[in-house]
Design a protein around this motif. Structure first.
Motif: not given
Length: 122
Positions: A48-50, A66-68, A76-79
């Motif tokens: 998922y790009g995390q 770190r990215g979550r 939606g979602y944001v990193l």
């Protein structure tokens, strides 16, 4: 115009010339340490790009990030990324900078904030 272009090219070449530190043994040591590979390196990614990463250099610089994915109010979602860099400066002090970037923008904090120089009175 041709003279201007020729002078600009000469200045660019001069600025790109390699610096020679053979006469400065301390700088030779610093450059040699900076060319060493990382002492520790950890990196994890998912589909998922995390991600999470951490590394330590031979100079003692520690970088972690770190990215979550975080859900937004619109569904939606944001990193969101968070990280920290710490290193020992040329003055022997420990410098630490922490940051985060996400829904509410970019934020950073440091234990040695930059101070603008005093203006020159002329």
């Amino acid at each position: 115009m041709k003279l201007y272009i020729a002078l600009s090219a000469l200045v660019a070449v001069a600025l790109c010339a390699p610096l020679h530190y053979e006469n400065d043994p301390e700088m030779v040591k610093v450059i040699a340490r900076r060319r060493l590979p990382a002492l520790e390196h950890e990196e994890v990614h998912d589909e998922y790009g995390q991600f999470a990463l951490r590394y330590v250099t031979a100079e003692g610089t520690v970088v972690s990030e770190r990215g979550r994915l975080v859900p937004t109010a619109r569904g939606g979602y944001v990193l969101v990324t968070e990280g920290e860099v710490s290193y020992i400066g040329d003055d022997g002090e420990l410098y630490i900078t922490k940051w985060s970037a996400g829904i509410d923008g970019y934020h950073s904090e440091t234990n040695h904030p930059l101070v603008a120089p005093e203006p020159v009175q002329g």
